[in-house]
Write a protein that holds these residues in place. Sequence first.
Motif, PDB file in Angstrom:
ATOM      1  N   VAL A 126      10.625 -21.731   5.528  1.00 49.52           N
ATOM      2  CA  VAL A 126      10.805 -20.972   4.290  1.00 49.52           C
ATOM      3  C   VAL A 126      10.153 -19.610   4.463  1.00 49.52           C
ATOM      4  O   VAL A 126       8.955 -19.522   4.757  1.00 49.52           O
ATOM      5  N   LYS A 127      10.910 -18.556   4.282  1.00 46.27           N
ATOM      6  CA  LYS A 127      10.344 -17.212   4.399  1.00 46.27           C
ATOM      7  C   LYS A 127       9.456 -16.925   3.196  1.00 46.27           C
ATOM      8  O   LYS A 127       9.862 -17.095   2.051  1.00 46.27           O
ATOM      9  N   LEU A 128       8.232 -16.476   3.491  1.00 43.34           N
ATOM     10  CA  LEU A 128       7.313 -16.047   2.439  1.00 43.34           C
ATOM     11  C   LEU A 128       7.304 -14.525   2.323  1.00 43.34           C
ATOM     12  O   LEU A 128       7.193 -13.987   1.237  1.00 43.34           O
ATOM     13  N   GLY A 129       7.374 -13.842   3.456  1.00 45.94           N
ATOM     14  CA  GLY A 129       7.334 -12.382   3.457  1.00 45.94           C
ATOM     15  C   GLY A 129       7.272 -11.874   4.873  1.00 45.94           C
ATOM     16  O   GLY A 129       7.661 -12.570   5.817  1.00 45.94           O
ATOM     17  N   ARG A 130       6.740 -10.644   5.025  1.00 43.12           N
ATOM     18  CA  ARG A 130       6.623 -10.066   6.364  1.00 43.12           C
ATOM     19  C   ARG A 130       5.570  -8.966   6.358  1.00 43.12           C
ATOM     20  O   ARG A 130       5.246  -8.412   5.315  1.00 43.12           O
ATOM     21  N   PHE A 131       5.074  -8.683   7.550  1.00 41.34           N
ATOM     22  CA  PHE A 131       4.096  -7.614   7.697  1.00 41.34           C
ATOM     23  C   PHE A 131       4.773  -6.274   7.481  1.00 41.34           C
ATOM     24  O   PHE A 131       5.902  -6.054   7.909  1.00 41.34           O
ATOM     25  N   THR A 132       4.061  -5.372   6.817  1.00 43.23           N
ATOM     26  CA  THR A 132       4.573  -4.023   6.583  1.00 43.23           C
ATOM     27  C   THR A 132       3.823  -3.014   7.454  1.00 43.23           C
ATOM     28  O   THR A 132       4.063  -1.820   7.349  1.00 43.23           O
ATOM     29  N   ALA A 133       2.916  -3.507   8.263  1.00 44.25           N
ATOM     30  CA  ALA A 133       2.154  -2.675   9.200  1.00 44.25           C
ATOM     31  C   ALA A 133       2.035  -3.442  10.508  1.00 44.25           C
ATOM     32  O   ALA A 133       2.307  -4.643  10.566  1.00 44.25           O
ATOM     33  N   SER A 134       1.614  -2.754  11.551  1.00 40.06           N
ATOM     34  CA  SER A 134       1.420  -3.405  12.841  1.00 40.06           C
ATOM     35  C   SER A 134       0.454  -4.573  12.690  1.00 40.06           C
ATOM     36  O   SER A 134      -0.588  -4.448  12.044  1.00 40.06           O
ATOM     37  N   PHE A 135       0.809  -5.702  13.296  1.00 40.39           N
ATOM     38  CA  PHE A 135      -0.073  -6.865  13.211  1.00 40.39           C
ATOM     39  C   PHE A 135      -0.619  -7.221  14.591  1.00 40.39           C
ATOM     40  O   PHE A 135      -0.847  -8.379  14.912  1.00 40.39           O
ATOM     41  N   ASP A 136      -0.873  -6.199  15.400  1.00 43.51           N
ATOM     42  CA  ASP A 136      -1.392  -6.385  16.756  1.00 43.51           C
ATOM     43  C   ASP A 136      -2.682  -7.198  16.792  1.00 43.51           C
ATOM     44  O   ASP A 136      -2.915  -7.952  17.733  1.00 43.51           O
ATOM     45  N   ALA A 137      -3.519  -7.060  15.788  1.00 41.68           N
ATOM     46  CA  ALA A 137      -4.788  -7.799  15.768  1.00 41.68           C
ATOM     47  C   ALA A 137      -4.553  -9.303  15.638  1.00 41.68           C
ATOM     48  O   ALA A 137      -5.409 -10.108  16.019  1.00 41.68           O
ATOM     49  N   ILE A 138      -3.396  -9.698  15.119  1.00 43.21           N
ATOM     50  CA  ILE A 138      -3.027 -11.115  15.012  1.00 43.21           C
ATOM     51  C   ILE A 138      -2.143 -11.521  16.186  1.00 43.21           C
ATOM     52  O   ILE A 138      -2.221 -12.642  16.680  1.00 43.21           O
ATOM     53  N   ASP A 139      -1.325 -10.586  16.645  1.00 45.89           N
ATOM     54  CA  ASP A 139      -0.358 -10.845  17.712  1.00 45.89           C
ATOM     55  C   ASP A 139      -1.049 -10.821  19.077  1.00 45.89           C
ATOM     56  O   ASP A 139      -0.821  -9.936  19.903  1.00 45.89           O
ATOM     57  N   ARG A 140      -1.912 -11.790  19.287  1.00 47.19           N
ATOM     58  CA  ARG A 140      -2.638 -11.922  20.558  1.00 47.19           C
ATOM     59  C   ARG A 140      -2.877 -13.394  20.828  1.00 47.19           C
ATOM     60  O   ARG A 140      -2.823 -14.219  19.912  1.00 47.19           O
ATOM     61  N   ASP A 141      -3.123 -13.728  22.057  1.00 50.54           N
ATOM     62  CA  ASP A 141      -3.366 -15.122  22.423  1.00 50.54           C
ATOM     63  C   ASP A 141      -4.739 -15.569  21.939  1.00 50.54           C
ATOM     64  O   ASP A 141      -5.675 -14.768  21.844  1.00 50.54           O
ATOM     65  N   GLY A 142      -4.845 -16.862  21.641  1.00 48.28           N
ATOM     66  CA  GLY A 142      -6.108 -17.446  21.222  1.00 48.28           C
ATOM     67  C   GLY A 142      -6.249 -17.495  19.716  1.00 48.28           C
ATOM     68  O   GLY A 142      -5.458 -16.898  18.976  1.00 48.28           O
ATOM     69  N   PRO A 143      -7.266 -18.216  19.250  1.00 49.95           N
ATOM     70  CA  PRO A 143      -7.491 -18.334  17.806  1.00 49.95           C
ATOM     71  C   PRO A 143      -7.868 -16.985  17.191  1.00 49.95           C
ATOM     72  O   PRO A 143      -8.562 -16.184  17.818  1.00 49.95           O
ATOM     73  N   VAL A 144      -7.379 -16.758  15.978  1.00 44.00           N
ATOM     74  CA  VAL A 144      -7.676 -15.520  15.259  1.00 44.00           C
ATOM     75  C   VAL A 144      -8.138 -15.880  13.850  1.00 44.00           C
ATOM     76  O   VAL A 144      -7.334 -16.335  13.031  1.00 44.00           O
ATOM     77  N   PRO A 145      -9.425 -15.681  13.546  1.00 43.10           N
ATOM     78  CA  PRO A 145      -9.879 -15.910  12.183  1.00 43.10           C
ATOM     79  C   PRO A 145      -9.408 -14.754  11.275  1.00 43.10           C
ATOM     80  O   PRO A 145      -9.526 -13.589  11.655  1.00 43.10           O
ATOM     81  N   VAL A 146      -8.840 -15.100  10.119  1.00 42.17           N
ATOM     82  CA  VAL A 146      -8.342 -14.083   9.185  1.00 42.17           C
ATOM     83  C   VAL A 146      -8.808 -14.398   7.774  1.00 42.17           C
ATOM     84  O   VAL A 146      -9.057 -15.547   7.423  1.00 42.17           O
ATOM     85  N   ARG A 147      -8.892 -13.350   7.012  1.00 40.39           N
ATOM     86  CA  ARG A 147      -9.071 -13.461   5.558  1.00 40.39           C
ATOM     87  C   ARG A 147      -7.817 -12.868   4.959  1.00 40.39           C
ATOM     88  O   ARG A 147      -7.414 -11.758   5.332  1.00 40.39           O
ATOM     89  N   ILE A 148      -7.186 -13.612   4.055  1.00 42.95           N
ATOM     90  CA  ILE A 148      -5.968 -13.143   3.403  1.00 42.95           C
ATOM     91  C   ILE A 148      -6.287 -12.956   1.922  1.00 42.95           C
ATOM     92  O   ILE A 148      -6.785 -13.885   1.276  1.00 42.95           O
ATOM     93  N   SER A 149      -6.005 -11.778   1.399  1.00 45.57           N
ATOM     94  CA  SER A 149      -6.310 -11.495  -0.011  1.00 45.57           C
ATOM     95  C   SER A 149      -5.214 -10.636  -0.613  1.00 45.57           C
ATOM     96  O   SER A 149      -4.377 -10.081   0.096  1.00 45.57           O
ATOM     97  N   ARG A 150      -5.251 -10.533  -1.916  1.00 41.89           N
ATOM     98  CA  ARG A 150      -4.313  -9.654  -2.606  1.00 41.89           C
ATOM     99  C   ARG A 150      -4.700  -8.209  -2.321  1.00 41.89           C
ATOM    100  O   ARG A 150      -5.876  -7.890  -2.200  1.00 41.89           O
ATOM    101  N   ALA A 151      -3.706  -7.351  -2.218  1.00 39.05           N
ATOM    102  CA  ALA A 151      -3.982  -5.930  -2.021  1.00 39.05           C
ATOM    103  C   ALA A 151      -4.548  -5.360  -3.314  1.00 39.05           C
ATOM    104  O   ALA A 151      -4.188  -5.790  -4.413  1.00 39.05           O
ATOM    105  N   SER A 152      -5.430  -4.396  -3.188  1.00 42.72           N
ATOM    106  CA  SER A 152      -5.982  -3.737  -4.369  1.00 42.72           C
ATOM    107  C   SER A 152      -4.896  -2.901  -5.027  1.00 42.72           C
ATOM    108  O   SER A 152      -4.119  -2.240  -4.325  1.00 42.72           O
ATOM    109  N   PRO A 153      -4.851  -2.917  -6.362  1.00 41.66           N
ATOM    110  CA  PRO A 153      -3.806  -2.136  -7.061  1.00 41.66           C
ATOM    111  C   PRO A 153      -3.987  -0.646  -6.882  1.00 41.66           C
ATOM    112  O   PRO A 153      -4.904  -0.090  -6.557  1.00 41.66           O
TER     113      PRO A 153
END
Length: 153
Positions: A126-153
């Motif tokens: 199920v498609k949720l969405g997509r990146f609107t900027a480069s996601f190179d920091a995620i697009d790498r091998d190995g585990p990647v810890p992330v924090r996902i939050s709402r964008a500030s208005p």
Amino acid sequence: MISVRHLLYGACLLAALPSVTVQAAAPSDERGANAMEIVFTVDDQSITASIDDTAAGRAFVDMLPLELELTDYGNGTEKVADLPGSLPGDDAPAGYQPGVGDITLFAPWGNLAIFRKDFGYARGLVKLGRFTASFDAIDRDGPVPVRISRASP
């Protein structure tokens, strides 16, 4: 050989048919008019993404903020993480063909899947969405810890 009589008969038949106007479908923005902006934070880098205005997309945004560890799956094709709860998929198509940068839910397992490579159609995706900027920091091998939050208005 076609006679004049046959030609006239065919012309009369065509003239009797109702006229039909064919219009191309207007292109649609699959995100919907109310796409929701979110931010993935990796180390000190912020990566923006747009989440579609769907039942699953809204439920995902309602879960935020989240702290997840994205891990490799499918020979580097995607990064995945378990979600703390389920997302609705009732209004979603039976499957989806993701592209690079797509943020999805794999409904049968209930996990988040971020695509690093194009992939073929998959049932239950199920498609949720997509990146609107480069996601190179995620697009790498190995585990990647992330924090996902709402964008500030």
